[in-house]
Scaffold this motif. Structure first.
Motif, mmCIF file in Angstrom:
data_model
loop_
_atom_site.group_PDB
_atom_site.id
_atom_site.type_symbol
_atom_site.label_atom_id
_atom_site.label_comp_id
_atom_site.label_asym_id
_atom_site.label_seq_id
_atom_site.Cartn_x
_atom_site.Cartn_y
_atom_site.Cartn_z
ATOM 1 N N ARG A 156 -11.976 -14.787 8.375
ATOM 2 C CA ARG A 156 -11.851 -15.754 9.455
ATOM 3 C C ARG A 156 -10.452 -15.654 10.060
ATOM 4 O O ARG A 156 -9.566 -15.070 9.455
ATOM 5 N N PHE A 157 -10.285 -16.243 11.214
ATOM 6 C CA PHE A 157 -8.949 -16.328 11.785
ATOM 7 C C PHE A 157 -8.839 -17.605 12.602
ATOM 8 O O PHE A 157 -9.831 -18.166 13.070
ATOM 9 N N GLY A 158 -7.618 -18.068 12.760
ATOM 10 C CA GLY A 158 -7.362 -19.272 13.531
ATOM 11 C C GLY A 158 -6.686 -18.941 14.839
ATOM 12 O O GLY A 158 -6.053 -17.886 14.992
ATOM 13 N N THR A 159 -6.805 -19.853 15.786
ATOM 14 C CA THR A 159 -6.174 -19.699 17.097
ATOM 15 C C THR A 159 -5.506 -21.011 17.489
ATOM 16 O O THR A 159 -5.939 -22.089 17.096
ATOM 17 N N GLY A 160 -4.451 -20.893 18.288
ATOM 18 C CA GLY A 160 -3.802 -22.057 18.873
ATOM 19 C C GLY A 160 -3.675 -21.828 20.363
ATOM 20 O O GLY A 160 -3.310 -20.730 20.792
ATOM 21 N N SER A 161 -3.961 -22.847 21.161
ATOM 22 C CA SER A 161 -4.108 -22.616 22.591
ATOM 23 C C SER A 161 -3.363 -23.616 23.463
ATOM 24 O O SER A 161 -2.983 -24.708 23.029
ATOM 25 N N GLU A 162 -3.215 -23.216 24.717
ATOM 26 C CA GLU A 162 -2.640 -24.062 25.752
ATOM 27 C C GLU A 162 -3.514 -25.282 26.005
ATOM 28 O O GLU A 162 -3.055 -26.269 26.584
ATOM 29 N N ASP A 163 -4.794 -25.227 25.595
ATOM 30 C CA ASP A 163 -5.690 -26.366 25.805
ATOM 31 C C ASP A 163 -5.475 -27.473 24.776
ATOM 32 O O ASP A 163 -6.181 -28.484 24.773
ATOM 33 N N GLY A 164 -4.484 -27.292 23.884
ATOM 34 C CA GLY A 164 -4.139 -28.330 22.915
ATOM 35 C C GLY A 164 -4.928 -28.290 21.629
ATOM 36 O O GLY A 164 -4.727 -29.131 20.759
ATOM 37 N N THR A 165 -5.824 -27.310 21.485
ATOM 38 C CA THR A 165 -6.648 -27.239 20.281
ATOM 39 C C THR A 165 -6.325 -26.003 19.457
ATOM 40 O O THR A 165 -5.824 -25.003 19.967
ATOM 41 N N CYS A 166 -6.636 -26.109 18.174
ATOM 42 C CA CYS A 166 -6.709 -24.954 17.282
ATOM 43 C C CYS A 166 -8.186 -24.761 16.946
ATOM 44 O O CYS A 166 -8.961 -25.722 16.945
ATOM 45 N N ARG A 167 -8.559 -23.530 16.697
ATOM 46 C CA ARG A 167 -9.953 -23.242 16.364
ATOM 47 C C ARG A 167 -10.016 -22.221 15.237
ATOM 48 O O ARG A 167 -9.093 -21.422 15.058
ATOM 49 N N LEU A 168 -11.127 -22.272 14.498
ATOM 50 C CA LEU A 168 -11.356 -21.339 13.404
ATOM 51 C C LEU A 168 -12.615 -20.545 13.704
ATOM 52 O O LEU A 168 -13.670 -21.121 13.992
ATOM 53 N N PHE A 169 -12.500 -19.204 13.669
ATOM 54 C CA PHE A 169 -13.617 -18.317 13.978
ATOM 55 C C PHE A 169 -13.942 -17.437 12.785
ATOM 56 O O PHE A 169 -13.066 -17.091 11.984
ATOM 57 N N ASP A 170 -15.218 -17.048 12.690
ATOM 58 C CA ASP A 170 -15.679 -16.119 11.658
ATOM 59 C C ASP A 170 -15.835 -14.742 12.285
ATOM 60 O O ASP A 170 -16.568 -14.593 13.272
ATOM 61 N N ILE A 171 -15.159 -13.720 11.736
ATOM 62 C CA ILE A 171 -15.204 -12.397 12.353
ATOM 63 C C ILE A 171 -16.531 -11.687 12.110
ATOM 64 O O ILE A 171 -16.884 -10.749 12.827
ATOM 65 N N ARG A 172 -17.294 -12.136 11.116
ATOM 66 C CA ARG A 172 -18.555 -11.455 10.813
ATOM 67 C C ARG A 172 -19.678 -11.906 11.729
ATOM 68 O O ARG A 172 -20.511 -11.095 12.153
ATOM 69 N N THR A 173 -19.722 -13.188 12.038
ATOM 70 C CA THR A 173 -20.798 -13.718 12.886
ATOM 71 C C THR A 173 -20.345 -13.947 14.326
ATOM 72 O O THR A 173 -21.186 -14.045 15.226
ATOM 73 N N GLY A 174 -19.042 -14.053 14.524
ATOM 74 C CA GLY A 174 -18.535 -14.376 15.853
ATOM 75 C C GLY A 174 -18.583 -15.854 16.181
ATOM 76 O O GLY A 174 -18.240 -16.267 17.288
ATOM 77 N N HIS A 175 -19.036 -16.681 15.237
ATOM 78 C CA HIS A 175 -19.183 -18.114 15.487
ATOM 79 C C HIS A 175 -17.863 -18.856 15.371
ATOM 80 O O HIS A 175 -16.995 -18.495 14.574
ATOM 81 N N GLN A 176 -17.740 -19.886 16.169
ATOM 82 C CA GLN A 176 -16.646 -20.843 16.031
ATOM 83 C C GLN A 176 -17.030 -21.824 14.936
ATOM 84 O O GLN A 176 -18.069 -22.480 15.006
ATOM 85 N N LEU A 177 -16.202 -21.938 13.910
ATOM 86 C CA LEU A 177 -16.528 -22.765 12.760
ATOM 87 C C LEU A 177 -15.995 -24.182 12.859
ATOM 88 O O LEU A 177 -16.587 -25.103 12.306
ATOM 89 N N GLN A 178 -14.842 -24.339 13.549
ATOM 90 C CA GLN A 178 -14.232 -25.666 13.595
ATOM 91 C C GLN A 178 -13.235 -25.741 14.743
ATOM 92 O O GLN A 178 -12.599 -24.752 15.102
ATOM 93 N N VAL A 179 -13.128 -26.940 15.313
ATOM 94 C CA VAL A 179 -12.105 -27.225 16.320
ATOM 95 C C VAL A 179 -11.145 -28.257 15.742
ATOM 96 O O VAL A 179 -11.580 -29.256 15.153
ATOM 97 N N TYR A 180 -9.855 -28.014 15.881
ATOM 98 C CA TYR A 180 -8.825 -28.940 15.414
ATOM 99 C C TYR A 180 -8.153 -29.498 16.665
ATOM 100 O O TYR A 180 -7.311 -28.838 17.286
ATOM 101 N N ASN A 181 -8.557 -30.713 17.026
ATOM 102 C CA ASN A 181 -8.170 -31.298 18.304
ATOM 103 C C ASN A 181 -7.269 -32.497 18.078
ATOM 104 O O ASN A 181 -7.669 -33.459 17.416
ATOM 105 N N GLN A 182 -6.057 -32.425 18.588
ATOM 106 C CA GLN A 182 -5.114 -33.527 18.421
ATOM 107 C C GLN A 182 -5.593 -34.758 19.179
ATOM 108 O O GLN A 182 -6.263 -34.653 20.199
ATOM 109 N N GLN A 183 -5.216 -35.904 18.698
ATOM 110 C CA GLN A 183 -5.576 -37.162 19.345
ATOM 111 C C GLN A 183 -4.479 -37.566 20.324
ATOM 112 O O GLN A 183 -3.305 -37.581 19.973
ATOM 113 N N HIS A 184 -4.843 -37.845 21.551
ATOM 114 C CA HIS A 184 -3.878 -38.356 22.514
ATOM 115 C C HIS A 184 -4.556 -39.423 23.354
ATOM 116 O O HIS A 184 -5.761 -39.404 23.554
ATOM 117 N N SER A 185 -3.773 -40.358 23.815
ATOM 118 C CA SER A 185 -4.359 -41.475 24.536
ATOM 119 C C SER A 185 -3.505 -41.826 25.749
ATOM 120 O O SER A 185 -2.364 -41.386 25.888
#
Length: 378
Positions: free
Chosen positions: A262-291
């Motif tokens: 798997r690998f993680g990503t961090g983006s300008e959209d404010g989220t981190c994500r976890l992907f599986d390289i074998r299936t290509g699926h996104q496994l999780q989104v890590y989204n900060q809380q802002h109000s």
């Protein structure tokens, strides 16, 4: 065939590709009945907890006079190299905070730096479109500066990232604003392989970050301004193995998960994500809380703990969140602790044994954070 007809066919083909991509996305979503956090909660998992003394800022490395943009640890854990807008690389003894080298760079606009696996040399790159190699054992000139031992020239855009191939001081991979990644033979100074560019499966915008798989050094992942991450095999340079969609902004940072699957990503959209390289699926989104009207902070850099249970992410507003990767929950914000940075977090990395975290910032400082009672989790 006329130019008008060619344009019409191109427009039709592009629309077809986009439709197929959307159908594929929807099909994948239909197959994903839950994410990691949903499954972990169903199993009764509880988040990691930190006490007031479990993570402490134990050292502040002061010496740069400009914004810190990049850092890297040696494999023996006691040295750090950092790159700054002041046009210098500094090699630090992480245990004593002393500087062992202060290297004046041929180009002040440096964006990335990396230690070789043996710790005998460092690499850096920036707006000069060159990756410069310095042998730390070389004699200095009369002014006390180290001369460049090798210049890797060939990119047509700035060098945004570089990383040595694990276990090899003779090869490294660079990412560039010219939309390509390159595998270099440092001994000869020549390009071994080019990834992307004129090939259809390459990035369509600047490459911002790369990460080599620690379990299989033939594989690496890249993140780009085209809002995608792509998986590459150095034995097949002509096309990306897989393209990962999901982000809605530049992918500023990519990092392989410890198991290499798997690998993680961090983006300008404010989220981190976890992907599986074998299936290509996104496994999780890590989204900060802002109000309210607060502007969403962008993710600049990420790292995983040795076990993978924690994901550390640095943000443009000075926050540095420690995420529980299983439950997608923020368990600590280093930006709220005593002696935290006073500016944007630009880079971060864990020591080889996972016992310490180093962060770099626009405030010109680096800080070393010691993990106390959570080493078994780290």
């Amino acid at each position: 065939m006329s130019v008008t007809e060619l344009k019409e066919r191109h427009i039709a083909a592009t629309e077809t590709v986009n439709n197929l991509r959307e159908r594929l996305k929807q099909r994948r979503l239909s197959l994903l009945d839950t994410d990691i956090a949903g499954y972990a909660k169903s199993q009764g998992r509880t988040p990691v907890t930190f006490g007031p003394t479990d993570i402490l800022c134990c050292r502040t490395l002061q010496g740069h006079t400009g914004k810190v943009y990049s850092l890297d640890w040696t494999s023996e854990k006691n040295r750090i190299v950092s790159a700054s807008q002041d046009g210098r690389l500094i090699v630090w003894n992480a245990l004593t905070s002393q500087k062992t080298h202060a290297i004046k760079l041929p180009c002040a606009w440096v964006m990335t730096c990396a230690f070789s696996p043996t710790g005998q040399s460092v690499a850096c790159g920036g707006l000069d479109s060159v990756c410069s190699i310095f042998n730390l054992n070389s004699p200095t000139d009369r002014d006390g500066n180290l001369n460049v031992s090798r210049m890797l020239s060939g990119h047509k855009g700035y060098v945004s990232s570089c990383q040595y191939v694990p276990g090899e001081d003779t090869h490294l991979i660079t990412g560039s604003g010219d939309q390509t990644c390159v595998l270099w033979d440092i001994t000869t100074g020549l390009r071994t392989s080019v990834f992307g560019g004129e090939f259809q499966s390459g990035h369509t915008a600047d490459v911002l970050s790369i990460s080599i798989n620690g379990s299989n050094s033939k594989m690496f992942v890249s993140g780009s301004c085209d809002a995608t991450a792509r998986l590459w095999d150095t034995r097949v340079a002509s096309r990306a193995v897989r393209t990962f969609h999901g982000h809605e902004g530049d992918v500023n940072s990519v990092k392989f998960f410890p198991d290499g699957n798997r690998f993680g990503t961090g983006s300008e959209d404010g989220t981190c994500r976890l992907f599986d390289i074998r299936t290509g699926h996104q496994l999780q989104v890590y989204n900060q809380q802002h109000s309210g009207d607060n502007e969403m902070a962008h993710v600049t850099s990420i790292a995983f703990s040795i076990s993978g249970r924690l994901l550390i992410a640095g943000y443009t507003n000075g926050d540095c969140y420690v995420w529980d990767t299983l439950l997608a929950k923020v368990v600590l914000n280093l930006g709220s602790l005593q002696n935290s940075h006073e500016g944007r977090i630009t880079c971060l990395g864990l020591s080889a044994d996972g016992s310490a975290l180093c962060t770099g910032s626009w405030d010109t400082n680096l800080k070393i954070w010691a993990f106390g009672g959570h080493r078994k989790v780290i």
